[in-house]
Design a protein around this motif. Structure first.
Motif, PDB file in Angstrom:
ATOM      1  N   THR A 196       0.699  -3.054  -4.824  1.00  0.00           N
ATOM      2  CA  THR A 196       0.290  -4.167  -5.350  1.00  0.00           C
ATOM      3  C   THR A 196      -1.049  -4.449  -4.826  1.00  0.00           C
ATOM      4  OG1 THR A 196       1.357  -5.510  -3.904  1.00  0.00           O
ATOM      5  CG2 THR A 196       2.764  -5.080  -5.476  1.00  0.00           C
TER       6      THR A 196
ATOM      7  N   TYR B 252       0.789  -1.097  -0.084  1.00  0.00           N
ATOM      8  CA  TYR B 252      -0.056   0.086  -0.110  1.00  0.00           C
ATOM      9  C   TYR B 252       1.016   1.405  -0.142  1.00  0.00           C
ATOM     10  CZ  TYR B 252      -3.723  -3.183   1.750  1.00  0.00           C
ATOM     11  OH  TYR B 252      -4.661  -4.206   1.845  1.00  0.00           O
TER      12      TYR B 252
ATOM     13  N   ALA C  29      -3.394  -1.828  -3.225  1.00  0.00           N
ATOM     14  CA  ALA C  29      -4.053  -0.718  -3.726  1.00  0.00           C
ATOM     15  C   ALA C  29      -2.968   0.519  -3.149  1.00  0.00           C
ATOM     16  CB  ALA C  29      -4.991  -0.395  -2.502  1.00  0.00           C
ATOM     17  N   ALA C  30      -3.055   1.510  -4.087  1.00  0.00           N
ATOM     18  CA  ALA C  30      -2.129   2.804  -3.965  1.00  0.00           C
ATOM     19  C   ALA C  30      -2.623   3.428  -2.588  1.00  0.00           C
ATOM     20  CB  ALA C  30      -2.569   3.843  -5.023  1.00  0.00           C
TER      21      ALA C  30
ATOM     22  N   ARG D 165       1.754   4.007  -4.795  1.00  0.00           N
ATOM     23  CA  ARG D 165       1.490   3.014  -5.542  1.00  0.00           C
ATOM     24  C   ARG D 165       1.555   1.805  -4.629  1.00  0.00           C
ATOM     25  NH1 ARG D 165       6.181   3.120  -9.446  1.00  0.00           N
ATOM     26  NH2 ARG D 165       5.628   5.084  -9.652  1.00  0.00           N
TER      27      ARG D 165
ATOM     28  N   CYS E 103      -1.686   1.383  -9.051  1.00  0.00           N
ATOM     29  CA  CYS E 103      -1.938  -0.272  -8.452  1.00  0.00           C
ATOM     30  C   CYS E 103      -1.313  -1.109  -9.641  1.00  0.00           C
ATOM     31  CB  CYS E 103      -3.410  -0.342  -8.222  1.00  0.00           C
ATOM     32  SG  CYS E 103      -3.776  -1.804  -7.124  1.00  0.00           S
ATOM     33  N   TYR E 104      -0.390  -1.997  -9.103  1.00  0.00           N
ATOM     34  CA  TYR E 104       0.082  -2.710 -10.318  1.00  0.00           C
ATOM     35  C   TYR E 104       0.004  -4.299  -9.987  1.00  0.00           C
ATOM     36  CZ  TYR E 104       4.134  -1.270  -7.667  1.00  0.00           C
ATOM     37  OH  TYR E 104       4.775  -0.917  -6.328  1.00  0.00           O
TER      38      TYR E 104
END
Length: 360
Positions: free
Chosen positions: A328, A307, A330-331, A326, A359-360
């Motif tokens: 994985t 997060y 949630a931003a 950013r 978010c990636y």
């Protein structure tokens, strides 16, 4: 020559005092300086070793206590100084020479010639003023409760602090009114935190880098909370957390610890969290947290951040203006606690404007 002090006698200098960078004082007990005799003391005068081959704890502690009683500062030379723990408060066993009266707890300046300006402390060549703590429990530098509650407007900066412990490199406790901490490199090689600040009023933290050696993502780079819930007006400017589990944590130690350990009125401006699981943790019990043009980022494309911002724990009034966040998962993740209890997950009055979210 040197002055040898017996513990049963006072030694006070009332005229202008000048000395070289070598040892001037031997023996035990407190040396004091009268008003106008000097502006700062040098720990080398008590035998501190800038080469780091011998332990300098006693010498630096003597300089600290003399400075406090004499109303002057502590200024270091360049060098690597080996220490265990240093104290900025009175303790009958650990630091009996610090004054005991409330009115004597006042201001102190503790500064070096500059920090090591290098992010990768794994391979750094340590220069300028560096304090290296060999104590495995910590904290290495302690502004304790009874000291800081009355130790207003102290200054601490221009140095590197290295430690490898399970608590923190630097611990500031309670009531620092007008304190200024600046230009520090904090290097934590253990599982502990970088800097802990527990309660402050109108305090400023500027240009401080906290680095977790090995980038193992353990501990907190910076941790702010207040024991009685009313700490306020802390300004954190241009600070960076690198490689810790949590870059900047505001509030109680855990979401399940919903006590009054929140903090009210803290602003982060142009701060940066790198290679952390969570960049900024907001809450529990925090009120009035503002992030202005801050960033949370990976290193070389590594996707390790869960997060950018995580908030919950009955926190209130979160403001995010600009910046880049950013993660994985949630931003920005809001209403995230460690249990299903409503008070664990609540967050109220959130305002976000102009921020880049990935978010990636």
């Amino acid at each position: 020559g040197k002055f040898t002090k017996a513990s049963s006698y006072a030694m006070t200098f009332n005229k202008k005092f000048e000395a070289h960078n070598g040892q001037c004082f031997t023996g035990s007990g407190l040396v004091t300086f009268g008003s106008g005799s000097l502006k700062s003391v040098n720990p080398n005068w008590w035998g501190a070793d800038p080469g780091g081959s011998t332990d300098s704890t006693a010498a630096i502690q003597a300089a600290i206590n003399t400075a406090r009683v004499s109303g002057v500062g502590v200024d270091f030379t360049d060098g690597e100084f080996s220490i265990t723990k240093l104290y900025f408060y009175h303790d009958a066993v650990l630091n009996p020479d610090w004054p005991t009266g409330v009115n004597n707890q006042g201001r102190i300046k503790f500064t070096g010639t500059g920090p090591l300006n290098e992010f990768d402390s794994n391979s750094a060549t340590w220069t300028r003023t560096t304090l290296i703590s060999t104590d495995a429990t910590g904290p290495a530098l302690n502004w304790g409760y009874y000291s800081v509650r009355h130790n207003n407007q102290f200054e601490f900066g221009n140095m590197t602090v290295r430690c490898s412990n399970t608590t923190s490199c630097v611990n500031i406790e309670q009531g620092a009114d007008g304190a200024w901490v600046h230009d520090l490199l904090i290097s934590q090689a253990g599982t502990g935190n970088g800097l802990e600040w527990h309660g402050a009023w109108n305090a400023n933290l500027d240009r401080v880098l906290a680095h977790q050696v090995g980038e193992n993502q353990t501990g907190k780079g910076f941790w702010f909370y207040n024991d009685d819930g009313d700490g306020q007006l802390i300004n954190v400017n241009r600070c960076r957390a690198y490689g810790f589990g949590y870059g900047f944590w505001v509030g109680s130690a855990a979401y399940s610890a919903l006590t009054t350990q929140g903090i009210g009125g803290i602003t982060f401006q142009n701060c940066n969290a790198v290679l952390t699981q969570v960049g900024f943790v907001i809450g529990p019990q925090s009120k009035g947290v503002t992030l202005i043009e801050c960033q949370v980022e990976d290193k070389s494309g590594d996707r390790t951040i869960n997060y950018g911002i995580r908030g919950g724990g009955s926190s209130e009034r979160l403001t995010v203006i600009g910046g880049n966040y950013r993660g994985t998962l949630a931003a920005i993740g809001l209403g995230l606690g460690s249990s299903s209890a409503a008070e664990d997950r609540n967050i109220a009055d959130v305002f976000i404007s102009g921020a880049d979210l990935w978010c990636y």
